[in-house]
Every structure is written in C-alpha cells, then in structure tokens.
Scaffold this active site. Structure first.
Site, PDB file in Angstrom:
ATOM      1  N   LYS A  84      -3.090  -8.508   3.245  1.00 20.72           N
ATOM      2  CA  LYS A  84      -2.046  -7.473   3.188  1.00 20.72           C
ATOM      3  C   LYS A  84      -2.434  -6.248   4.012  1.00 20.72           C
ATOM      4  CE  LYS A  84       0.078  -6.472  -0.814  1.00 20.72           C
ATOM      5  NZ  LYS A  84       0.212  -6.446  -2.294  1.00 20.72           N
ATOM      6  N   LYS A 111      12.714   0.935  -4.903  1.00 13.35           N
ATOM      7  CA  LYS A 111      12.506   1.660  -3.639  1.00 13.35           C
ATOM      8  C   LYS A 111      12.819   0.832  -2.393  1.00 13.35           C
ATOM      9  CE  LYS A 111       8.984   4.942  -5.177  1.00 13.35           C
ATOM     10  NZ  LYS A 111       7.671   5.527  -4.880  1.00 13.35           N
ATOM     11  N   ILE A 135      -4.392   8.702  -6.394  1.00 14.07           N
ATOM     12  CA  ILE A 135      -2.977   9.051  -6.624  1.00 14.07           C
ATOM     13  C   ILE A 135      -2.563   8.863  -8.084  1.00 14.07           C
ATOM     14  CG2 ILE A 135      -2.397   8.515  -4.224  1.00 14.07           C
ATOM     15  CD1 ILE A 135      -0.739   6.121  -5.335  1.00 14.07           C
ATOM     16  N   ARG A 138      -7.716  -5.732  -2.308  1.00 15.41           N
ATOM     17  CA  ARG A 138      -8.123  -6.953  -3.019  1.00 15.41           C
ATOM     18  C   ARG A 138      -7.671  -8.186  -2.248  1.00 15.41           C
ATOM     19  NH1 ARG A 138      -5.477  -7.752  -8.829  1.00 15.41           N
ATOM     20  NH2 ARG A 138      -3.644  -7.598  -7.497  1.00 15.41           N
ATOM     21  N   ALA A 156      -3.222  -1.657  -0.345  1.00 17.79           N
ATOM     22  CA  ALA A 156      -2.303  -1.927   0.775  1.00 17.79           C
ATOM     23  C   ALA A 156      -0.929  -2.286   0.223  1.00 17.79           C
ATOM     24  CB  ALA A 156      -2.851  -3.048   1.650  1.00 17.79           C
ATOM     25  N   ASP A 194       7.159  10.266  -0.135  1.00 17.29           N
ATOM     26  CA  ASP A 194       5.838   9.949  -0.707  1.00 17.29           C
ATOM     27  C   ASP A 194       4.715  10.195   0.299  1.00 17.29           C
ATOM     28  OD1 ASP A 194       6.709   9.173  -3.253  1.00 17.29           O
ATOM     29  OD2 ASP A 194       7.116   7.125  -2.601  1.00 17.29           O
ATOM     30  N   ALA A 251       2.661   2.039  -2.281  1.00 17.58           N
ATOM     31  CA  ALA A 251       2.221   3.431  -2.191  1.00 17.58           C
ATOM     32  C   ALA A 251       1.332   3.620  -0.967  1.00 17.58           C
ATOM     33  CB  ALA A 251       1.466   3.818  -3.458  1.00 17.58           C
ATOM     34  N   SER A 264       9.947  13.712 -13.648  1.00 19.01           N
ATOM     35  CA  SER A 264      10.798  14.343 -12.629  1.00 19.01           C
ATOM     36  C   SER A 264      11.831  15.305 -13.233  1.00 19.01           C
ATOM     37  CB  SER A 264      11.491  13.274 -11.784  1.00 19.01           C
ATOM     38  OG  SER A 264      10.527  12.568 -11.034  1.00 19.01           O
TER      39      SER A 264
HETATM   40  P1  ATR Z   1       2.505   0.317  -5.586  1.00 19.99           P
HETATM   41  O1  ATR Z   1       3.932   0.423  -5.126  1.00 19.99           O
HETATM   42  O2  ATR Z   1       2.208   1.157  -6.801  1.00 19.99           O
HETATM   43  O3  ATR Z   1       1.531   0.553  -4.488  1.00 19.99           O
HETATM   44  P2  ATR Z   1       2.116  -2.524  -5.334  1.00 19.99           P
HETATM   45  O4  ATR Z   1       2.938  -2.533  -4.091  1.00 19.99           O
HETATM   46  O5  ATR Z   1       2.301  -3.616  -6.325  1.00 19.99           O
HETATM   47  O6  ATR Z   1       2.336  -1.184  -6.153  1.00 19.99           O
HETATM   48  O7  ATR Z   1       0.573  -2.449  -4.887  1.00 19.99           O
HETATM   49  C1  ATR Z   1      -0.461  -2.451  -5.830  1.00 19.99           C
HETATM   50  C2  ATR Z   1      -1.793  -2.242  -5.099  1.00 19.99           C
HETATM   51  O8  ATR Z   1      -2.816  -2.182  -6.084  1.00 19.99           O
HETATM   52  C3  ATR Z   1      -2.164  -3.380  -4.159  1.00 19.99           C
HETATM   53  O9  ATR Z   1      -2.989  -2.897  -3.136  1.00 19.99           O
HETATM   54  C4  ATR Z   1      -2.932  -4.298  -5.113  1.00 19.99           C
HETATM   55  O10 ATR Z   1      -3.804  -5.196  -4.469  1.00 19.99           O
HETATM   56  P3  ATR Z   1      -3.245  -6.643  -3.970  1.00 19.99           P
HETATM   57  O11 ATR Z   1      -2.504  -6.375  -2.702  1.00 19.99           O
HETATM   58  O12 ATR Z   1      -4.451  -7.466  -3.791  1.00 19.99           O
HETATM   59  O13 ATR Z   1      -2.347  -7.134  -5.078  1.00 19.99           O
HETATM   60  C5  ATR Z   1      -3.733  -3.265  -5.870  1.00 19.99           C
HETATM   61  N1  ATR Z   1      -4.203  -3.748  -7.164  1.00 19.99           N
HETATM   62  C6  ATR Z   1      -3.471  -3.896  -8.288  1.00 19.99           C
HETATM   63  N2  ATR Z   1      -4.247  -4.341  -9.300  1.00 19.99           N
HETATM   64  C7  ATR Z   1      -5.502  -4.484  -8.786  1.00 19.99           C
HETATM   65  C8  ATR Z   1      -6.752  -4.886  -9.321  1.00 19.99           C
HETATM   66  N3  ATR Z   1      -6.879  -5.242 -10.601  1.00 19.99           N
HETATM   67  N4  ATR Z   1      -7.835  -4.870  -8.508  1.00 19.99           N
HETATM   68  C9  ATR Z   1      -7.721  -4.494  -7.210  1.00 19.99           C
HETATM   69  N5  ATR Z   1      -6.559  -4.101  -6.643  1.00 19.99           N
HETATM   70  C10 ATR Z   1      -5.468  -4.096  -7.418  1.00 19.99           C
END
Ligand code: ATR
Length: 278
Positions: A154, A66, A217, A150, A126, A102, A129, A17
């Site tokens: 959510k 955030k 992203i 996953r 979900a 965002d 982001a 940034s």
């Molecule tokens: P961000 O703010 O970057 O979105 P987050 O709120 O922690 O971070 O969300 C991470 C996302 O990546 C979620 O959708 C997460 O899935 P879960 O809700 O099941 O945790 C997904 N994610 C992270 N690691 C993953 C993995 N190894 N396989 C599949 N989904 C993953």
C-alpha cells in the site's frame, strides 16, 4: 435566517465537531448551528440530496463516507480528488463542492511544533489518513519521507500513484528501525495505540534522534504509548488534537469565510477528553 451546518458519519455519536463549531459560531456572534447526523452507508446518497434540498450551508464528512461521497457531489477540489477523499462540503448557489482539509490541517498543526523545510520524516501508515497527510506534507519544500506500513504494497502504490518517487520511499520495519536516528520527524497515522488498544505501539523508538518531533494523529488517548515513549526520550511530542482543530478551522473558513480561534477549539477538545490545556 439561521444557517445550518453539520457532519455525516457512521458511527457519529463520539464526534466533537459540534462542540467546537457551535462554540466558534457563538464566539464570532454568527447565527448558525452545527449538528451531527448519523448516516448509514446505504443512505448516503439520499442524505447528500437531503442536505442540498434542505439548504444546509455546509457539512463535514467522516468515516466511512469520505471516499464514497465523491461521485455524489457537483464539484470536487482538485487536491481532494487526487487524495480520493472529501471531509468538507460547501453548499453555495445550489452547488455542492467537496474539499479535503485533513492534509492542510495536519501540516498547519505540525508547523506549531516544528518547521517542515528540508525535514527527513518517517510516516507510519498508508491508509486514508496517511494519504491526505503525505500528499500535503510532500508539497512542503525539501521534505523527504520514508513510509512504513504493515502492508508494504500500500505504501508502494501510494508513492507510485502520486509520483512521489523522488521524495518518498517505502521502508520495511527493519529499515525504519535502522534509520530511526536519522529522522527529524516521526508521523504516526495508524489506529495503533488508539483506545481500546492503548498498550500497542507501531514501532519501538529506542534509537530515536535527540530533539526529534513525534506526532501522533490519535487524540484518544491524549497521550498514546508511542508519545509517552517519545516524551520520556526527550522528543517534542504532539497528539492529534491540533490536527483535529486545524482541519475543522479550515472547514469553517471554507463555509463562512471567517477564521475561528484554533486555540479555543484545541482547548475545548482537550478538556472534553479529560486533559488539561496550557
Ligand atoms: P484511516 O482512514 O484512519 O487511515 P485506513 O484507511 O483503514 O484508516 O488505514 C488504517 C491504517 O492503519 C493502515 O495503514 C493500516 O495498515 P494496513 O494498510 O496494513 O492495513 C494501519 N493499521 C491498522 N491496524 C494496524 C495494526 N494493528 N498494525 C499495524 N498497522 C495497522
């Protein structure tokens, strides 16, 4: 007097940034400076009060602050409040007001590679982001989205919370794979494929629709394994650099009222990440 802007996060040393905002200030001949501040979660409230006391004109907020910053602000824009996350704070007349750029930034970026009207989308993820992106995407006319996460619960609760039942549904991996030939746009919002787990993909794109758009992203690496697979299948691909540039440009506009050169921001980030820009 020189105006001060910044970003607070933890960790923060990797942020790009300052690079793009300081370049935009220089490019537009503005007497302003943007600095990255490392702020531990335990110090967030003190830091926010400090920003106000020191007269910082505006700042970005990144992981992990955030959501936590919301009750510390004087005002929060209604969309940011619904999303439950703020990434931009404007300091004006002694008031700190939070926004979320965002989601709108993502939609502007996506529109660089495709129209959104009446598009059928698969959104992977979900988390935080995804919430901002889905909230903004579903405001676009005719967009319908399947959400694959996953943890399916959510995705279901996100749809319920936003009352997006008529536009979105939560899908299992099996359903998403089966429906792949019907999606116009695939949006990848998870950390799967991000450095250092560059060999991972969240879904196999073997039955991807011809001419589909695949937007990830992630920008480190510039081309995730998912994007490479999509490119080799002839899809239109987009990495996370444009989203990063557009969310920054919108923040810049909130602070200064000036429109920065988004392409310039994109080029700077791509070059910093070792890529080439057209
Ligand atoms: P961000 O703010 O970057 O979105 P987050 O709120 O922690 O971070 O969300 C991470 C996302 O990546 C979620 O959708 C997460 O899935 P879960 O809700 O099941 O945790 C997904 N994610 C992270 N690691 C993953 C993995 N190894 N396989 C599949 N989904 C993953």
């Amino acid at each position: 007097m020189k105006k001060l802007y910044g970003v607070i996060g933890c960790p923060i040393q990797q942020t790009m940034s300052p690079l793009i905002h300081n370049d935009a200030f220089l490019h537009l001949g503005m007497d302003a400076y943007y600095h990255a501040f490392h702020v531990e979660p335990k110090d967030l409230e003190t830091a926010v009060k400090g920003m106000k006391a020191l007269g910082v004109s505006g700042f970005n907020v990144t992981i992990p602050h955030k959501e936590a910053i919301i009750p510390m602000l004087d005002e929060v824009d209604e969309h940011a409040l619904k999303i439950g996350a703020v990434n931009t704070v404007v300091h004006k007349n002694g008031i700190l007001k939070g926004y979320n750029t965002d989601g709108p930034g993502y939609v502007q970026a996506l529109k660089r590679v495709t129209t959104t009207n009446d598009k059928r989308m698969l959104i992977i993820g979900a988390g935080g982001a995804a919430r901002a992106i889905i909230y903004s995407l579903v405001q676009e006319p005719g967009v319908t989205a399947d959400i694959l996460n996953r943890t399916p619960g959510k995705a279901i609760s996100l749809i319920e919370e936003f009352s997006f039942h008529n536009r979105c549904r939560a899908v299992t991996m099996e359903e998403a794979v089966r429906s792949l030939p019907t999606y116009d746009v695939v949006v990848q919002t998870t950390s799967v494929g991000m450095h250092p787990l560059v060999e991972e993909t969240p879904i196999s794109l073997s039955s991807l629709k011809k001419n589909a758009v695949v937007s990830d992203i992630i920008y480190n690496p510039l081309e995730t394994k998912l994007l490479k697979e999509a490119r080799l299948k002839g899809a239109v691909v987009q990495n996370g650099v444009q989203m990063f540039a557009y969310q920054a440009a919108l923040a810049f506009q909130h602070w200064t009222g000036n429109v920065p050169d988004v392409d310039r921001m994109e080029t700077l980030v791509t070059k910093r990440l070792g890529g080439t820009s057209c």
